[in-house]
Each structure stands twice: as structure tokens, then as C-alpha cells.
Design an enzyme around this catalytic site. Structure first.
Site, PDB file in Angstrom:
ATOM      1  N   GLU A   1      21.382  39.865  40.620  1.00 51.19           N
ATOM      2  CA  GLU A   1      22.437  38.998  41.124  1.00 51.19           C
ATOM      3  C   GLU A   1      23.599  39.812  41.665  1.00 51.19           C
ATOM      4  O   GLU A   1      24.109  39.547  42.745  1.00 51.19           O
ATOM      5  CB  GLU A   1      22.924  38.079  40.012  1.00 51.19           C
TER       6      GLU A   1
ATOM      7  N   ASN B   1      35.464  39.885  38.102  1.00 51.27           N
ATOM      8  CA  ASN B   1      35.887  41.246  38.437  1.00 51.27           C
ATOM      9  C   ASN B   1      36.374  41.999  37.201  1.00 51.27           C
ATOM     10  O   ASN B   1      36.248  43.224  37.115  1.00 51.27           O
ATOM     11  CB  ASN B   1      36.972  41.206  39.517  1.00 51.27           C
TER      12      ASN B   1
END
Length: 398
Positions: free
Chosen positions: A244, A384
């Protein structure tokens, strides 16, 4: 390290460009490049056009009906499709559960599911995240208890992208409680029309309903829906997540947004002149264009390492972070182009059939929705913050 394209790679890029120009339906192209809503049928139609041409599965080996392309060709193909206005190939079946089936699935599971993934007869969604178990997947609570020839599954999944369109889910479930949290987890394939499943949409900032809550109440899953060994799903889950993250560097999307930014900047005016001629705006445009080129070379280096069979370490996480940041910055510059028309958001204007009130014309109407939609790139596929943690561990080994 020579990262420049070879003559064969240049020829392949031209071949892909010509194919997409000839075969991508205009109505789909207009939706994608205009940042309008793309429907389920649009994704399926484009996937079947690619599959018919033999390009339906760039990352699959030929033995399973794929293209057998190396990483360089896959990257060229994805970039050209994005820039030309093709909808993205949905990753949930093609590049997430399919590699898992090839590595961990039984021959019967491969024969049953892989051909239907290639032609998108099945639409898959990912049942990983739960309330309290998003970035920390090992905390998941959804239980699967074996009873006779079935597992009985109860629990809740959340942030489930496109569950409203899916007819299959691959889901992590807890099948054991002994040992570390990472133990006792299994991966099940679950039909979305099974009794006991409820899909509840979550409205996003841009007014869309692409993500959902999925409730499972005593859902019966046949034993042949188990992938690999019971309680050994954590290894499979990590394998799937690796596929992914490398797919969301987003270079093609960055290039599409950059091209759109230039178009809008040429059409909008500031003090009687096109915005693109304004020195301050040109400085910003030049900086973001340099950032996109730097991102492209960083991705080329990653692809080169992959080609050489070298471990990828922290690089996919770094590219995921940088790609999400650049996309967000491009969205902000598009909003700057829209000026005062960036404030009102007309959700209905995202439909290609909209003929009602608009904020600033058909060109500007979708920009606010796009800006809001791009906020989520930093979140999905592992936030992130999670990626920065992975980079830290890769560097200092903590």
C-alpha cells in the site's frame, strides 16, 4: 547512478500515452481532469478497458494474468495514466489483497478471486482500522470465533474506503488472546452482503461519502475465507501494508495538479494581467515545480533500488510524506488562484450534470472540494506521523 530513461523506456512511455489518448472515454477524462465526482461505473469501465488490452494488472506476474512489468515500467504507466486524466486503478483488490492471495492464498482462492479482481467484477474494501485501532492495528477488537464450518465475526471497522460500493472485504480479526497483541490475529475474506453487516457512511469535509463505518454483528464467514494460518495474520497484514505505502508517492497526481495549476493561473487575472505573469505567483509556481521534479527523481532512485533488488528501508515512507505534502501545497496554490471564489463550496457543482448556482464558474467550483479532499492524503496509508516513526526506527534502530 544513472537515473535517466533508456530508449526502450521512452518508447514505452509513448506507447502508453498514445493508448490512453485513444482509449480513455472522454466523459471519464472530463470528470477526472475537472476534479468532479467519479462514480463506481467509471472506475470499472476503465479497468475493463485496460484488462481487455492486457494492461489490467501492471504489478502482477504473467502467470496470474498480469503484465510482468518491472518497477520502471509500472511507474511510467501509472504516471502517464494519471497525467492524461484516467481514474486511478483501485488498489484494494489489484495491489493489496491480490499480492496477498498470490503469496498466502490457496490455489482455490487464487482461481476464484484473481480473475474477478482483474476485470473488477468484485469491488474490495479494506477492514483494518477500528475505533481505537487505527495506526495501532494490534489493538483491534473485532472478534472471530470458530463454530463448526464457520467463523462468527462481531465488531466494528471504520474509515473503510468505498465500503458502500464493495461486495468483498478483507478484514483483520482477533482469533486468539494469548501472547503479544500482534499474535492471535487472522485475515478473513468477508462477503459484504452477509447478514449482520451494516455500512454507515461518514461525510468528509468536501461533502463526499467515500469512507464508512462498517458494523459486523454475528457475521458467518465460511472457513475457506481464511487466508493463511489462523492467528498468523500479522505477518500477512505487514506484507499487505508494504504494497500500500509504495503506491502512494503520488507522482502522477502531483503532475496532474501542477498542470491544472498552470491552466487555472493562466485563466485568472490580477490587476488586469494573467495571474501566471505575476512575479510573486511565478516564484511560488517555480518552487512547487522544482519540488515536483525533485520528487520525481527521488522516486526514480527508489525504483532503481527496487530494480537492483536492494531493500527499500525508509525510502517508501519518505516518499509518502513528501508526496502528500506536495499535493497539499498544490491544492493551496489552486485555492490562491481562485481568490474570493475559494471561500464558498458548492457541493453539487462536483456533479458533471450540475446546472445550478456556482461560486466562480465551472473551472473554479471544484477547487475547494479538491483542497479539502487533499487534506486526507497525509492520513491514509499510515499517517505521516507513523511514517516519521518508521523512518526513525530505520535510521537509529530504536
Amino acid at each position: 547512478m544513472d537515473l535517466g530513461p533508456t530508449s526502450e523506456e521512452d518508447a514505452f512511455r509513448r506507447e502508453v500515452r498514445e493508448f490512453v489518448a485513444a482509449r480513455l472515454p472522454d466523459d471519464i477524462r472530463r470528470k477526472v481532469l475537472g476534479f468532479l465526482r467519479v462514480e463506481r461505473e467509471d472506475y470499472v469501465r476503465w479497468q475493463r478497458i485496460l484488462a481487455e488490452h492486457g494492461w489490467g494488472a501492471p504489478g502482477w506476474p504473467v502467470a496470474h494474468g498480469g503484465c510482468g512489468w518491472n518497477a520502471v515500467r509500472r511507474n511510467i504507466f501509472e504516471e502517464e495514466c494519471f497525467v492524461a486524466g484516467a481514474p486511478r486503478q483501485m488498489p484494494f483488490g489489484l495491489s493489496m489483497i491480490a499480492p496477498v492471495l498470490m503469496k498466502f492464498g490457496t490455489p482455490a482462492q487464487q482461481q476464484r478471486f484473481l480473475p474477478r479482481i482483474l476485470t473488477m467484477d468484485d469491488w474490495w474494501c479494506q477492514g483494518y482500522s477500528e475505533p481505537g485501532a487505527g495506526s495501532d492495528l494490534a489493538s483491534l477488537k473485532t472478534r472471530a470465533v470458530r463454530r463448526g464450518d464457520h467463523y462468527v465475526v462481531s465488531g466494528q471497522k471504520t474509515w473503510t474506503s468505498f465500503a458502500q460500493w464493495a461486495n468483498w472485504m478483507f478484514a483483520l480479526v482477533r482469533t486468539g488472546t494469548d501472547g503479544k497483541p500482534q499474535q492471535g490475529i487472522s485475515l478473513l475474506l468477508i462477503r459484504m452482503d452477509s447478514p449482520g453487516i451494516t455500512v454507515r457512511p461518514i461525510k468528509t469535509l468536501d461533502g463526499g461519502f467515500d469512507i464508512n463505518e462498517v458494523f459486523l454483528e454475528d457475521v458467518r464467514v465460511p472457513l475457506d475465507g481464511l487466508i493463511g494460518e489462523q492467528d498468523a495474520g500479522w505477518t500477512i497484514a505487514k506484507y499487505l501494508l508494504g504494497h500500500e505505502r509504495t503506491a502512494i508517492a503520488g507522482l502522477g497526481m502531483c503532475k496532474r495538479l501542477l498542470r491544472r495549476l498552470k491552466e487555472v493561473a493562466r485563466s485568472q487575472t490580477k490587476r488586469g494581467r494573467p495571474l501566471i505573469d505575476d512575479p510573486r505567483f511565478r516564484d511560488k509556481l517555480s518552487k512547487i515545480e522544482i519540488d515536483v521534479h525533485a520528487h520525481e527523481w527521488a522516486l526514480a532512485r527508489l525504483v532503481s533500488l527496487e530494480q537492483a533488488g536492494q531493500g527499500l528501508g525508509a525510502e517508501p515512507s519518505m516518499l509518502k510524506i513528501r508526496g502528500s505534502e506536495i499535493q497539499a501545497e498544490l491544492g493551496e496554490l489552486l485555492m490562491e488562484c481562485a481568490g474570493p471564489y475559494a471561500v464558498p463550496h458548492v457541493e453539487d457543482a462536483l456533479s458533471p450534470d450540475h446546472a445550478g448556482a456556482t461560486a466562480g464558474g465551472a473551472e473554479l467550483n471544484p477547487l475547494t472540494g479538491l483542497y479539502l479532499d487533499l487534506r486526507k492524503v497525509a492520513i491514509y496509508g499510515g499517517t505521516n506521523e507513523i511514517q516519521r516513526g518508521l523512518i526513525g526506527k530505520a535510521i537509529v534502530g530504536a
